[in-house]
Design an enzyme around this catalytic site. Structure first.
Site, PDB file in Angstrom:
ATOM      1  N   SER B 136      62.351  17.026  44.106  1.00 50.99           N
ATOM      2  CA  SER B 136      62.279  15.521  43.996  1.00 50.99           C
ATOM      3  C   SER B 136      63.639  14.799  43.770  1.00 50.99           C
ATOM      4  O   SER B 136      64.584  15.587  43.304  1.00 50.99           O
ATOM      5  CB  SER B 136      61.509  14.951  42.677  1.00 50.99           C
ATOM      6  OG  SER B 136      61.407  13.824  42.354  1.00 50.99           O
ATOM      7  N   TYR B 149      60.877  15.682  33.635  1.00 48.06           N
ATOM      8  CA  TYR B 149      60.447  15.899  35.057  1.00 48.06           C
ATOM      9  C   TYR B 149      61.573  16.361  35.854  1.00 48.06           C
ATOM     10  O   TYR B 149      61.709  17.123  36.681  1.00 48.06           O
ATOM     11  CB  TYR B 149      59.700  14.683  35.496  1.00 48.06           C
ATOM     12  CG  TYR B 149      59.057  14.755  36.927  1.00 48.06           C
ATOM     13  CD1 TYR B 149      58.197  15.609  37.301  1.00 48.06           C
ATOM     14  CD2 TYR B 149      59.873  14.083  37.825  1.00 48.06           C
ATOM     15  CE1 TYR B 149      57.700  15.686  38.484  1.00 48.06           C
ATOM     16  CE2 TYR B 149      59.482  14.204  39.261  1.00 48.06           C
ATOM     17  CZ  TYR B 149      58.368  14.941  39.696  1.00 48.06           C
ATOM     18  OH  TYR B 149      58.089  14.953  40.813  1.00 48.06           O
TER      19      TYR B 149
END
Ligand code: FAD
Lengths: 432, 244
Positions: B136, B149
């Site tokens: 990501s 995250y």
């Protein structure tokens, strides 16, 4: 909350949207709040809008099985995906609207028609069964011959949420269409040509409704699926080639009135007349000429546009169409690409098509065209015609209720407890 | 017949799109996820749509001690393995409960790194294959709004780059995928700027292309490369005062 609209970008409504990915998602949504299902948003107006809850079905787009032309698929599958998967294997939808970007659920809910209605009827003629989720979250499989099936085809999502269906595809030997086009110079000639073309598998005419010398001029296009021996030597039988999309410039509303519009319409006619005759064309540009233009719905500027589509019975069609075309010419609002089709007999109690003719037109969403459309409502009703809910964004309740079927539909919805669960901006506007 | 593609974490929207993109090219597909029965509908979709062979496999990214056996039990070692495993969690929960944070880290780093390590060894032994890790842009710089995250993804991104470095001479290629916003269940209800938001299908197509061309790192929308270059280069004294 999301700003949503139909394809015409009018009206725009702020809606809470939930995307379903499986049957359980749908059940939870149905039990949570009154809602309307939404497919790919290709209905022009407010049929797939509900502020409280709009259930986006495009996440349920799985194909489940396919055998010998019989397909079981979830409601969110697009017709274009079905073509992509099965045309190379020799199968094509039995009935298709003028865009392949509609979902299976949307095609069933509107009971869409194609250029072959006079021979093959509407979408219902290829549906074997539908799994429909009712107001209490239970699933019913409904089949032709049952009342629930009849109301669901053309019921605009107001009978429940379509989860999946079994449909039959048509065998084709190539992905090409043999097209014959003919240039005509009056409504009378156009109708006579349609009547003479009843055995052509597909037929449609583009007709010029704007004032001036070319008013009433039309191009009639007949088509049939090509056989291998129709093809020039250098073409393969199944060619799916995915052409890119041509972007169109944003907002050119000035093209849609007065002289500019008259010029466009008559130029188009002259250009097509020169090309008249026989041609072998590919499936995509034959059935879906507009799909190649990305976002063409933005051409009309930020206020969007509205379609007007009516059907007129065969015996009153010519007089009615003439009056409609006169009214448009006189208003100078005009419409590009007015489309005329011959319908075969009516096949469902709540679906749009009836034996006769249907005319579809685009108008920019402004006061003058809304007023014009009210005139067209009156003319249509005076000739015993009816209106297409998939295109409607503005009809007054009284006009919708002039169709005796509307009251029956509303009564059925009340009796079956559907009215308080399944509701759209359109159903409330029209009292369905 | 072409060689199979393994999709790990196959039940997500993005994984579904990736599987379709490969199946459209005629590859057999191996779908792997927890609660394997959830995959039946997607498996029949791939078979029906593309006429390819599809198998489903029970796989738990967090059960790292099962990963070796998982790889050995696959009917064929895949040509390409795509790891789409991951979960966003919520930052608030991660802040309040470090154990919840640890779960997010395990699901986005430890689990994916473990399964890819086993596949890497098998592919190295064979001398061919491609590993695709979906990481990501959140891993490009830690931000207050999702650094738990983001840190796990940063670890995963570094792992992929090291793996690529190690396997480059062994005939095994590693692709790092850095999706920005993608229109999936993960982002439902969050509004994101349209030019920066990709559809899952775009990601699927981009991955197939990257595998064919042996690309190293892809951002799903090219504009993200620029956006992240800017964000990475904001000096720390300035960055700590922003809320990007
Ligand atoms: C360029 C263009 C050309 C067109 N040409 C034609 C044509 O030739 N013939 C024709 O008949 N139509 C035509 N249409 C209209 C179009 O076919 C219909 O509006 C169709 O219903 C759109 O499908 P959709 O999936 O986009 O549905 P939406 O627009 O999202 O919804 C349409 C209706 O279907 C309902 N619906 C959708 N999914 C479900 C579901 N899963 N369960 C229950 N209800 C559901 C909605 O509630 C709504 O009432 C055309 C539209 C465009 C944009």
């Amino acid at each position: 909350m999301r700003m949503l609209s139909g394809w015409g970008r009018f009206p725009k409504v702020e809606c809470r949207v939930i995307r379903a990915r499986n049957q359980e998602d749908v059940r939870q949504a149905v039990l949570e709040a009154p809602l309307i299902a939404r497919g790919n948003g290709r209905a022009y107006g407010d049929a797939a809008l509900n502020p409280g809850l709009t259930l986006d079905m495009t996440g349920m787009d799985r194909m489940r099985s396919f055998e010998n032309g019989v397909l079981v698929a979830e409601a969110g599958v697009l017709l274009g995906d079905i073509i992509q998967a099965f045309l190379p294997r020799g199968w094509f939808p039995m009935v298709t609207p003028g865009t392949k970007l509609v979902s299976l659920g949307g095609a069933i809910a509107a009971d869409v028609h194609g250029k072959n209605h006079h021979i093959d009827g509407s979408f219902r003629s290829c549906v074997d069964w539908i799994d429909l989720m009712g107001p209490d979250g239970t699933v019913t499989r409904t089949k032709p011959g049952e009342a629930l099936f009849d109301w669901t085809l053309g019921g605009m999502g107001l009978t429940g949420v379509i989860l999946r269906a079994q449909i039959r595809l048509r065998r084709v030997e190539t992905s090409w269409i043999v097209q014959e086009s003919e240039a005509l110079t009056s409504l009378t000639d156009t109708i006579a040509a349609f009547e003479g073309a009843m055995d052509a598998p597909y037929s449609v005419a583009w007709i010029n409704c704007s004032a001036g010398k070319t008013h009433g001029h039309s191009i009639l296009l007949k088509g049939r699926h090509a056989l291998p021996h129709d093809l020039p030597m250098d073409r393969t039988e199944f060619d799916l080639g995915r052409p890119g999309k041509t972007p169109v410039p944003f907002g050119l509303p000035f093209l849609f009135k007065g002289t500019a519009l008259r010029t466009i319409n008559s130029l188009y006619w002259r250009l097509q007349r020169r090309k008249a005759g026989r041609a072998v064309v590919d499936w995509d540009s034959y059935f879906y000429p507009l799909d190649g233009l990305a976002n063409w719905n933005k051409l009309y500027g930020r206020h969007g546009f509205v379609q007007f589509q009516c059907a007129l019975p065969r015996d009153t069609a010519e007089a009615g169409l003439a009056e409609i075309m006169e009214a448009i010419a006189a208003s100078d609002q005009g419409s590009v690409l007015s489309v005329l089709k011959r319908f075969g007999s009516q096949s469902g109690p709540f679906s749009f098509p009836m034996e006769g003719y249907t005319l579809a037109m685009d108008f920019p969403a402004n006061k003058r065209s809304l007023a014009l459309m009210e005139r067209l409502d009156t003319i249509t009703l005076a000739h015993n015609g009816r209106f297409y809910l998939a295109k409607d964004a503005r009809m007054p309740k009284a006009v919708a209720q002039a169709d005796p079927r509307a009251a029956d539909f509303a009564e059925m919805r009340k009796q079956a407890g559907l009215a308080e669960r399944f509701t759209s901006v359109q159903s409330r506007r029209l009292g369905l | 017949m072409s060689r199979p593609i393994l999709i790990l974490g196959a039940a997500s929207d993005m994984a579904r799109a990736v599987a379709r993109s490969f199946a459209a090219e005629g590859h057999p597909i191996q779908l792997a996820a927890r609660n394997v029965s959830r995959l039946d509908e997607d498996a029949s979709d791939l078979r029906t749509r593309f006429g390819v062979e599809v198998t489903v496999h029970e796989f738990d990214a967090l059960a790292t001690d099962s990963h070796k056996a998982f790889v050995e039990a696959l009917p064929t070692l895949p040509a390409v393995a795509v790891c789409a495993v991951g979960t966003m969690g919520t930052q608030a929960e991660s802040e309040a409960d470090p154990l919840a944070a640890a779960q997010v880290m395990r699901a986005n780093f430890e689990g994916p790194a473990s399964i890819l390590a086993h596949l890497a060894n098998a592919m190295e032994a064979r001398g061919a294959g491609t590993l695709v890790g979906i990481s990501s842009v959140a891993g490009d710089r830690g931000r207050a709004s999702n650094y738990v995250y983001g840190s796990a993804k940063a670890g995963f991104t570094a792992f992929l780059s090291g793996l690529r470095n190690r396997l480059a001479k062994k005939g095994v290629h590693v692709v790092t995928v850095l999706p920005g916003f993608v229109n999936t269940a993960m982002l439902e209800g969050i509004s994101t700027p349209a030019p920066l938001t990709a559809e899952p299908e775009e990601v699927g197509a981009a991955i197939v292309k990257a595998v064919k061309r042996n690309t190293n790192v892809i951002y799903t929308r090219p504009i993200w490369r620029i956006v992240m270059a800017v964000i990475r280069n904001i000096p720390e004294p300035v960055f700590k005062k922003t809320s990007i």
